[in-house]
Each structure stands twice: as C-alpha cells, then as structure tokens.
Design a protein around this motif. Structure first.
Motif, short mmCIF file in Angstrom:
data_model
loop_
_atom_site.label_atom_id
_atom_site.label_comp_id
_atom_site.label_asym_id
_atom_site.label_seq_id
_atom_site.Cartn_x
_atom_site.Cartn_y
_atom_site.Cartn_z
N PRO A 93 0.77 -1.21 -0.10
CA PRO A 93 0.02 0.20 0.10
C PRO A 93 0.83 1.21 -0.07
CG PRO A 93 -1.14 -1.62 1.32
CD PRO A 93 0.17 -2.18 0.91
N PRO A 94 2.11 1.33 0.70
CA PRO A 94 2.64 2.62 0.46
C PRO A 94 3.06 3.07 -0.69
CG PRO A 94 3.26 1.32 2.56
CD PRO A 94 2.56 0.46 1.67
N PHE A 95 3.18 2.32 -1.79
CA PHE A 95 3.71 2.66 -2.75
C PHE A 95 3.02 2.01 -4.23
CE2 PHE A 95 5.85 -1.41 -1.71
CZ PHE A 95 5.85 -2.23 -3.05
N SER A 96 1.93 1.39 -3.76
CA SER A 96 1.26 0.86 -4.88
C SER A 96 0.55 1.87 -5.94
CB SER A 96 0.10 -0.10 -4.24
OG SER A 96 -1.13 0.68 -3.69
N ASN A 97 0.36 3.05 -5.27
CA ASN A 97 -0.23 3.87 -6.33
C ASN A 97 0.75 4.15 -7.25
OD1 ASN A 97 1.33 5.37 -4.23
ND2 ASN A 97 0.90 7.15 -5.40
N ARG A 98 2.07 4.32 -7.10
CA ARG A 98 3.16 4.36 -8.24
C ARG A 98 3.04 3.45 -9.33
NH1 ARG A 98 9.17 5.17 -6.00
NH2 ARG A 98 9.06 6.51 -7.71
N LEU A 99 2.40 2.10 -9.04
CA LEU A 99 2.38 1.07 -9.91
C LEU A 99 1.13 1.32 -10.65
CD1 LEU A 99 3.63 -1.87 -7.66
CD2 LEU A 99 5.02 -0.32 -8.74
N TYR A 100 0.03 1.49 -9.83
CA TYR A 100 -1.39 1.25 -10.56
C TYR A 100 -2.21 2.56 -10.83
CZ TYR A 100 -0.57 -3.70 -9.77
OH TYR A 100 0.00 -4.80 -9.78
#
Length: 333
Positions: free
Chosen positions: A207-214
């Motif tokens: 969760p702390p970085f998933s926005n960077r992926l999706y």
C-alpha cells in the motif's frame, strides 16, 4: 552607612548572579546526554542490551529494520521519549495505534531488554534509552557501523495516535515536505539523505507505494520517475493487484538484511520503493550525496549514519526531573 548599603547591594547582585549561573549550569547539565550516563548506576547496561537484542536477531534478523524504524518513529513524535511504546487504553489511542505505526514490529525485543535491565538495576534505565541503543545494535549486527549512543533520556507520559498521524513523514512525501518535516526537528538536508539510507534494512507492504504502480495521477498510470522495468517486475512478482495488502517487498532487494550502501545505487537507478526515496534525486544536495555513496572510494555513509543518528536521538529529549523512568515500557507508571 552609604558605603554599607552599596556593599549590601553589590552582594545581593552577586548572589543573584550566582544563583542564575548555578541555575543555567543545572539546566544545561540536565539537558545533556552522555554515553557514560549509567556508568555508576548500571554499568552493564550496554552489554545487557546487546546480548538480549542479539538473542532475537540471531533467530530473526528481519527484525533489525523494524527496530531501527521504531526509534525513528519515536523521535519524530514528541521527541525521543519512548512514547511510541505505550499501549492504548480505554480512554486514549496511543501512538502505537496511529496509522503510520500499525506495521511497527519488534516490541517484544524492547520488552525483553527492559525486563533484563530491571533485574540488573531496577528503575534506572529508561525505555527511550533502550530504544536508542537497540537501534544502534540492530544496525551493527547487520554489518553496519557502530557509534557511541548518548544516554540519559527519560520517558514521556503522553502518547497520542493523532500525533503520529500528523507528524511522521509519509512514504509518498515530496522533497519540500520532507525537508520541512526534518528542519522542524533540527535536521538538515544531509541528515535527510543519510537517514533515508536506513531503508537498506527491512521490508514494506504494497500500500505505501502501490499508487506508483497502478494509479499515480488517478488515471490508472504509473509513476514516470520510477524505472519502468522495475514497475513491471513489482506488478508481476510482488504487488500483483492494486489492492494487495499482504505481500511484502524488500526495500533494498537482495540486501534487506545487510546494512550497506546498495540502497543509494537503487535510488540512483530510479528503483527506490517510495516517492520519498525518489525525492532524493530532485534536490541537488541529496542527489549529489546519493551519487557519492555509490563509489566505495568516496562513500561516507557509515560514519554519516552514526552522526545523524546521534543528532536525531537528541530531538526533544526529556532529562533531569522531566518525565519518568517507566517500569514497563508499554504503560505509564
């Protein structure tokens, strides 16, 4: 008669000045930390901390990163006062249950160290000092540097989840936000670059970085500042869906249990896991520091890390008669 009055006035001024000087000296002494603080009252303190910490890390070396992180999270909220260790009660939600701290691990290590010290020298060593020494030993035991830890902190009596939510730097912070957060606590840009290097140890959930992926900008896209081959690898092998909350990823792949400079090599290749890692490349000073650590002949990370940890460990400390020495780290006396 006049001469006598003058002499009495001079004496009063002198005594007032002396009292002021003694007060300043007392305050300065109370506020100073020293590696020898427990030399007389608990001379075996560092040996006990080291031995107890080693007993856990020899079986679970993955705890080294969390123990280092715990000290960081303690110092950034109300200063280094051990308040992150306090359990919530019916009437108070403590720091430990603040959102950024829900993934903290290793409290059992601190409790074991405290128990051992209470047997050796009851009521002497603070939980805040235990956190600072355990963090140092965790780093050293993972092939990292060692440094003298100034001691003499006392434990705080206040622990609020809201403070943790509001004051801890987030993994999605940009450089200006990080710089402001560190500066507010007396830490400079170099300290920011150095302490970020602590990410050479440990893991993260997605969760702390998933926005960077999706979903970096809300359009189902990826973060362009992240190496796209690394993005593809993470999506395929680690965080396979945007809603993955259970998978774990090493912050320094292949070296997550060894304290070294490889974190900076990853950051330079745009493979830092968090936006806060990537932010180091957006400032000329921190970018230069990242590049410096990649070359063994110019790397200064080990020495710098000890220096910055000592500096961080001085944030907002309670000394003298402030605070208390907790008997059990998870609750106020």
């Amino acid at each position: 008669m006049i001469q006598k009055m003058v002499n009495l006035k001079s004496l009063s001024v002198f005594l007032l000045h002396l009292v002021f000087v003694l007060f300043v000296v007392e305050v300065a002494s109370a506020q100073s930390l020293s590696p020898d603080f427990y030399k007389k009252q608990c001379p075996k303190v560092e040996d006990i901390v080291k031995r107890t910490t080693a007993s856990f890390l020899s079986r679970a070396p993955s705890l080294a990163g969390p123990l280092l992180r715990m000290h960081f999270h303690d110092c950034f909220v109300r200063g280094c006062d051990g308040s992150v260790l306090i359990n919530s009660t019916k009437g108070n939600q403590a720091e430990k249950d603040g959102f950024p701290n829900l993934t903290l691990r290793g409290f059992q290590v601190i409790d074991a160290v405290k128990s051992a010290l209470e047997k050796e020298c009851p009521g002497i060593v603070s939980c805040a000092d235990i956190l600072a020494v355990v963090a140092r030993d965790a780093v050293t035991m993972m092939n990292g540097p060692s440094w003298k830890v100034p001691l003499g902190r006392r434990d705080g009596r206040v622990s609020l989840a809201s403070d943790a939510n509001n004051n801890l730097p987030a993994p999605f912070s940009n450089f200006s936000t990080l710089q402001s957060s560190f500066a507010a606590l007396g830490l400079n840009v170099k300290d920011l670059a150095v302490l970020s290097g602590g990410h050479t140890l440990g893991i993260s959930h997605c969760p702390p970085f998933s926005n960077r992926l999706y979903n970096f900008t809300g359009k189902g896209d990826t973060d362009p500042s992240m190496d796209q081959n690394y993005v593809a690898t993470l999506k395929k092998n680690k965080c396979t869906t945007a809603g993955d909350t259970t998978s774990i990823v090493e912050m320094d792949p292949g070296s997550a249990k060894i304290f070294d400079t490889s974190y900076y090599t990853l950051v330079s290749k745009r493979r830092g896991l968090f936006e806060s890692d990537a932010a180091l490349l957006t400032n000329s000073v921190t970018k230069a520091y990242v590049q410096q650590q990649m070359n063994p002949s110019t790397a200064t990370f080990f020495k710098d890390f000890g220096d910055s940890m000592v500096k961080m460990g001085n944030i907002g400390v309670l000394t003298g008669k402030a605070g208390e020495i907790r008997k059990i780290c998870s609750r106020i006396n």
